[in-house]
Enzyme design. Structure first.
Site, PDB file in Angstrom:
ATOM      1  N   TYR B  50       0.835  -1.203   0.000  1.00 55.07           N
ATOM      2  CA  TYR B  50       0.000   0.000   0.000  1.00 55.07           C
ATOM      3  C   TYR B  50       0.875   1.261   0.000  1.00 55.07           C
ATOM      4  O   TYR B  50       0.364   2.367  -0.196  1.00 55.07           O
ATOM      5  CB  TYR B  50      -0.942   0.058   1.209  1.00 55.07           C
ATOM      6  CG  TYR B  50      -1.906  -1.096   1.338  1.00 55.07           C
ATOM      7  CD1 TYR B  50      -2.223  -1.894   0.241  1.00 55.07           C
ATOM      8  CD2 TYR B  50      -2.514  -1.393   2.556  1.00 55.07           C
ATOM      9  CE1 TYR B  50      -3.100  -2.959   0.366  1.00 55.07           C
ATOM     10  CE2 TYR B  50      -3.396  -2.446   2.685  1.00 55.07           C
ATOM     11  CZ  TYR B  50      -3.671  -3.239   1.589  1.00 55.07           C
ATOM     12  OH  TYR B  50      -4.543  -4.296   1.720  1.00 55.07           O
ATOM     13  N   HIS B 112       0.974 -11.455   1.461  1.00 55.52           N
ATOM     14  CA  HIS B 112      -0.122 -10.803   0.735  1.00 55.52           C
ATOM     15  C   HIS B 112      -0.724 -11.708  -0.350  1.00 55.52           C
ATOM     16  O   HIS B 112      -1.912 -11.662  -0.615  1.00 55.52           O
ATOM     17  CB  HIS B 112       0.389  -9.500   0.104  1.00 55.52           C
ATOM     18  CG  HIS B 112      -0.662  -8.443  -0.030  1.00 55.52           C
ATOM     19  ND1 HIS B 112      -0.390  -7.106   0.102  1.00 55.52           N
ATOM     20  CD2 HIS B 112      -1.988  -8.514  -0.269  1.00 55.52           C
ATOM     21  CE1 HIS B 112      -1.504  -6.415  -0.054  1.00 55.52           C
ATOM     22  NE2 HIS B 112      -2.482  -7.252  -0.289  1.00 55.52           N
TER      23      HIS B 112
END
Lengths: 337, 280
Positions: B50, B112
């Site tokens: 992010y 992730h």
């Protein structure tokens, strides 16, 4: 802080360089835009596509090269489908599938379009690598060969030299003003693939078919289509056997249904595809891949001989594509006949 | 109003609702985390990919100080991205995340993506980090059953504590949920409201249930998650939404309503996994 300043200085210098070398102007030209596929993010469901589209769980996608691009047209059918074919080789087909397969529904169909040279060696270059650069890809590039160089050329298209200068001149303000003053209008080109008939007469089709065969000989370094594969093509074949197996296994692991489809060609081209040729370049390859999947072979089917399904000796036109797509969808059971 | 936390299979307690911070800048995040803490949120989610771990660290530190709270009052999740998996220096990556987040430990550290060719090795390295105490729990995001099977075939020393995946009424992923529940792997649900796309927003079924309980469609869906013991991880850029979406602990859906909501399943994935993780 120093690093941030250095980065800012670097960015500024690069921007100045792009302006001074005409690259910023080149970015706006059709010449530059034509390097890339799907700059509008409408064909491949990448990270840009999925934010603009709510459709999911597609029924079918097709892979393949240019013949497949022209062979499939799903617009008339009430199914969710994407045509992913481009002038590309099997390894790119596989990469495209690896990047975008999540759009498919469980048991969705993956059409693997086979053309005569799917299974032999083809060297790709910088233009092939550049093609996919504007796609929103994460991780591995679609075309890793010459990827770094392609990025450099995409950023500084002036490196192409002569064609870049030509594009610059053609799109310069002065030339545009002169053209306007002279009232020169851009010729409207006919989109031959959109025709419902074949614009070529029999002589032209015969010559076109011979031209394709001659070009393929050059492109794949083949002296005689009746002779066994050359060493280089044999190596290319071995590699493409591995890639095809991986592609099919990839589909099965993810619960998709892979299907081979061999599209038809006109009788003019078909006449030059001898049995030996078809065995060496198509059927022996699929045999060697040795994966038992559905194979829909329309190459020699009489029902597709009509020249008016095509716009040259090789590619289906829009009418032919609609009929052919319907036939394939019926044959795999997505449409009722 | 009793709010039941989720107890991970190693005994760590995880709040039942998480505020995520993806793609926010400092001023935006400061406003939303401040509001989140005020209305009751105690869990925050981020990821290396992010690109804002340092902002999350700064904001959480400032907010905790302003509200007189301690680090242990909040539960922080972060994730390791594909490019870090490819680098392979997983132990160094957690140190970088800890520095970014200005903390001595992360509550939940996730992989992730099941990045092909790397994810088994990454997991084994994450297990070592877990044993070092720098993270209180480890898990993964976006796994399918086939990824778990492949990982388990390779052998694990630490059973995953939590998995995060896209989960909402249009994607109930029953096979993965059942697989995880059988193995006592907790579940976090991202895009828990399916971005309130039209079929959700205008669902007569959801609207009907919402009317019965005098709640919004979003509150009904979040409650459905809570009762299913799947932890919604959601984002809103509007502070008042945080308050609304936390207000789900004062009503209960009936078994029939739960079933009806689950019947909206279409295996609809808003996020296309392979676009973020080629070869997924």
């Amino acid at each position: 802080m120093i690093i941030k300043i250095m980065r800012l200085v670097k960015r500024t210098l690069i921007s100045i360089l792009k302006v001074c070398t005409g690259c910023t102007l080149l970015y706006k030209t059709n010449w530059y835009k034509s390097f890339f596929v799907d700059i509008d993010h409408e064909i491949y469901p990448d990270n840009t596509w999925y934010r603009n589209h709510e459709e999911r769980n597609f029924d079918i996608v097709n892979l393949g090269s240019l013949s497949a691009k022209y062979a499939f047209n799903y617009t008339d059918f009430n199914i969710k489908a994407l045509n992913w074919a481009q002038p590309q080789t099997l390894p790119e087909d596989y990469q495209i599938l690896r990047h975008y397969h999540s759009i498919l529904t469980k048991k969705g169909y993956v059409i693997i379009t086979i053309m005569p040279f799917t299974g032999v060696n083809k060297r790709t270059g910088i233009r092939d690598a550049m093609k996919y650069l504007k796609l929103n890809t994460a991780g591995t590039p679609i075309q890793p060969i010459m990827y770094d160089e392609a990025k450099k050329y995409a950023e500084f298209p002036i490196l192409f030299g002569k064609p870049a200068f030509r594009a610059l001149i053609y799109n310069s303000f002065a030339v545009r003003v002169v053209k306007k003053l002279l009232g020169k209008k851009k010729k409207k080109s006919i989109e031959v693939d959109k025709l419902g008939y074949n614009p070529m007469n029999p002589e032209q089709l015969k010559a076109d078919a011979e031209k394709w065969m001659g070009n393929w000989k050059k492109q794949f370094s083949i002296a005689d289509f009746e002779l066994p594969l050359t060493d280089e093509n044999r190596k290319g074949r071995e590699y493409r056997i591995t890639v095809m197996r991986e592609l099919i296994d990839f589909c099965h692991e993810r619960d998709y249904v892979p299907v081979y489809v061999i599209p038809p060609v006109t009788e003019y081209l078909s006449a030059l595809f001898t049995e030996k040729f078809k065995n060496i370049y198509i059927y022996d390859y699929l045999k060697e891949v040795n994966r038992n999947i559905l194979c829909l072979d329309y190459l020699s089917k009489a029902e597709w001989k009509d020249k008016d399904f095509y716009f040259n000796s090789f590619f289906l036109n829009s009418r032919g594509a609609r009929l052919f797509t319907q036939k394939v969808l019926e044959d795999i059971g997505l449409l009722k006949s | 109003m009793s709010i039941q936390p989720i107890v991970l299979n190693n005994g760590v307690m995880m709040p039942p609702i998480v505020e995520t911070t993806n793609w926010m800048d400092y001023p935006q995040m400061k406003t939303l985390v401040t509001e989140g803490l005020k209305v009751g949120f105690r869990a925050f989610d981020t990821a290396r990919d992010y690109g804002n771990e340092p902002i999350v660290g700064r904001v959480i530190k400032e907010c905790l100080k302003q509200m007189g709270m301690k680090r242990e009052d909040v539960f922080i999740t972060t994730k390791i991205g594909n490019s870090q998996q490819a680098l392979g220096n997983i132990e160094e990556q957690i140190d970088m995340s800890l520095r970014n987040l200005q903390t001595d430990y992360v509550d939940l550290w996730m992989m992730h993506w099941p990045y092909p060719d790397y994810y088994v090795d990454t997991w084994h390295k994450m297990e070592k980090v877990y044993k070092s105490g720098k993270v209180r729990a480890i898990g993964m995001a976006n796994y399918r059953v086939r990824h778990f099977e492949h990982l388990f075939e390779a052998g694990v020393e630490v059973m995953p504590h939590c998995v995060q995946m896209e989960l909402h009424p249009m994607r109930t992923a029953e096979n993965i949920v059942a697989y995880c529940k059988e193995r006592n792997i907790a579940i976090q649900a991202y895009s828990p409201l399916c971005r309130m796309i039209e079929p959700i927003r205008n669902s007569e079924l959801l609207k009907g249930i919402a009317d019965v309980h005098h709640k919004s469609v979003a509150q009904v869906i979040l409650r459905w998650h809570y009762q299913n013991k799947t932890v919604p991880v959601f984002k809103s850029l509007k502070p008042h939404r945080l308050k609304e979406n936390y207000d789900i602990f004062d009503f209960e859906l009936t078994e029939d309503e739960m079933r009806q909501i689950s019947s909206l399943d279409q295996d609809y994935k808003y996020h296309l996994e392979s676009a973020s993780c080629p070869g997924y």
